[in-house]
Design a protein around this motif. Structure first.
Motif, PDB file in Angstrom:
ATOM      1  N   THR A 134      41.260  30.290  43.202  1.00 45.43           N
ATOM      2  CA  THR A 134      40.176  30.680  42.304  1.00 45.43           C
ATOM      3  C   THR A 134      39.260  31.749  42.896  1.00 45.43           C
ATOM      4  OG1 THR A 134      40.283  28.516  41.252  1.00 45.43           O
ATOM      5  CG2 THR A 134      38.281  29.797  40.880  1.00 45.43           C
ATOM      6  N   PRO A 135      38.845  31.642  44.163  1.00 45.70           N
ATOM      7  CA  PRO A 135      37.967  32.694  44.693  1.00 45.70           C
ATOM      8  C   PRO A 135      38.609  34.088  44.646  1.00 45.70           C
ATOM      9  CG  PRO A 135      37.904  30.778  46.128  1.00 45.70           C
ATOM     10  CD  PRO A 135      39.012  30.540  45.137  1.00 45.70           C
ATOM     11  N   SER A 136      39.878  34.193  45.023  1.00 51.27           N
ATOM     12  CA  SER A 136      40.539  35.508  45.007  1.00 51.27           C
ATOM     13  C   SER A 136      40.799  35.994  43.587  1.00 51.27           C
ATOM     14  CB  SER A 136      41.849  35.456  45.793  1.00 51.27           C
ATOM     15  OG  SER A 136      41.583  35.299  47.175  1.00 51.27           O
ATOM     16  N   THR A 138      38.893  35.292  40.975  1.00 48.19           N
ATOM     17  CA  THR A 138      37.574  35.711  40.485  1.00 48.19           C
ATOM     18  C   THR A 138      37.228  37.095  41.016  1.00 48.19           C
ATOM     19  OG1 THR A 138      36.846  33.418  40.309  1.00 48.19           O
ATOM     20  CG2 THR A 138      35.121  35.104  40.445  1.00 48.19           C
ATOM     21  N   MET A 139      37.435  37.304  42.323  1.00 52.02           N
ATOM     22  CA  MET A 139      37.163  38.603  42.927  1.00 52.02           C
ATOM     23  C   MET A 139      38.037  39.679  42.282  1.00 52.02           C
ATOM     24  SD  MET A 139      38.147  40.053  46.682  1.00 52.02           S
ATOM     25  CE  MET A 139      39.850  39.990  46.202  1.00 52.02           C
ATOM     26  N   HIS A 141      39.434  39.821  39.314  1.00 48.30           N
ATOM     27  CA  HIS A 141      38.990  40.140  37.948  1.00 48.30           C
ATOM     28  C   HIS A 141      37.682  40.926  37.974  1.00 48.30           C
ATOM     29  CE1 HIS A 141      42.275  38.135  36.016  1.00 48.30           C
ATOM     30  NE2 HIS A 141      42.045  37.048  36.719  1.00 48.30           N
ATOM     31  N   ARG A 142      36.781  40.569  38.884  1.00 46.57           N
ATOM     32  CA  ARG A 142      35.515  41.299  39.027  1.00 46.57           C
ATOM     33  C   ARG A 142      35.770  42.761  39.418  1.00 46.57           C
ATOM     34  NH1 ARG A 142      33.228  38.102  42.514  1.00 46.57           N
ATOM     35  NH2 ARG A 142      33.564  39.433  44.318  1.00 46.57           N
TER      36      ARG A 142
END
Length: 170
Positions: A134-136, A138-139, A141-142
């Motif tokens: 999830t963290p990667s 999210t990054m 997509h950001r």
């Protein structure tokens, strides 16, 4: 020849023989391997891989690969290389856990996108991120990556194939 690069905080330096232990330590970390979607492999195999970077990858200019450094400390690994998942180049990054959560992953990826566009002339690059990372995700997509498709491994694991234009930079 892989050139050194610099972003705001990170130095991308082609590996040197004295970097072997840092590289091995990174790829022997269970959390790093889990997020990279790979199994822990024996240390001798990682040492063989590192030595192949120095003996084969660099001399034959097979692809670009760097150690990532922050204020003189080894922070991780980065690559731009052809991928078999699509007709194009994949960005690969891995940070040591002590550098997580500081925005350095996004900084490294932005540096690779810029390099791929400006120096390699690539119009688009790709990333492979585990569906559970999830963290990667999210990054990614950001930063502007878009989801192309899911790749299902033989073991049933799902990896997201992502793409981003090198001309639309985050």
């Amino acid at each position: 020849m892989t050139p050194p690069l610099r972003t705001e905080h990170l130095d991308f330096i082609p590996y040197r023989p004295e970097d072997e232990d840092a590289f091995v330590s990174l790829l022997r970390n269970a959390d790093v391997c889990r997020w990279m979607g790979q199994d822990l492999v024996p240390e001798p195999d990682i040492r063989t891989l590192f030595r192949a970077i120095l003996a084969d990858v660099y001399p034959q200019n097979l692809f670009d690969v760097w150690g990532l450094w922050l204020d003189g400390a080894y922070a991780g690994h980065a690559e731009v290389k052809r991928t078999g998942n699509v007709d194009g180049h994949e960005l690969v990054t891995a940070l040591a856990p002590e550098f997580w959560g500081r925005g350095l992953g996004a900084e490294a990826v932005r540096g690779l996108i810029r390099y791929a566009g400006d120096e390699l002339g690539l119009k688009e690059v790709y990333g492979m991120v585990g569906a559970e990372n999830t963290p990667s995700l999210t990054m990614s997509h950001r930063l502007g990556f878009r989801h192309l498709r899911d790749v299902v491994g033989d073991d049933g694991s799902v990896t997201k194939l992502l793409a981003i234009s090198t001309t639309d930079r985050a």
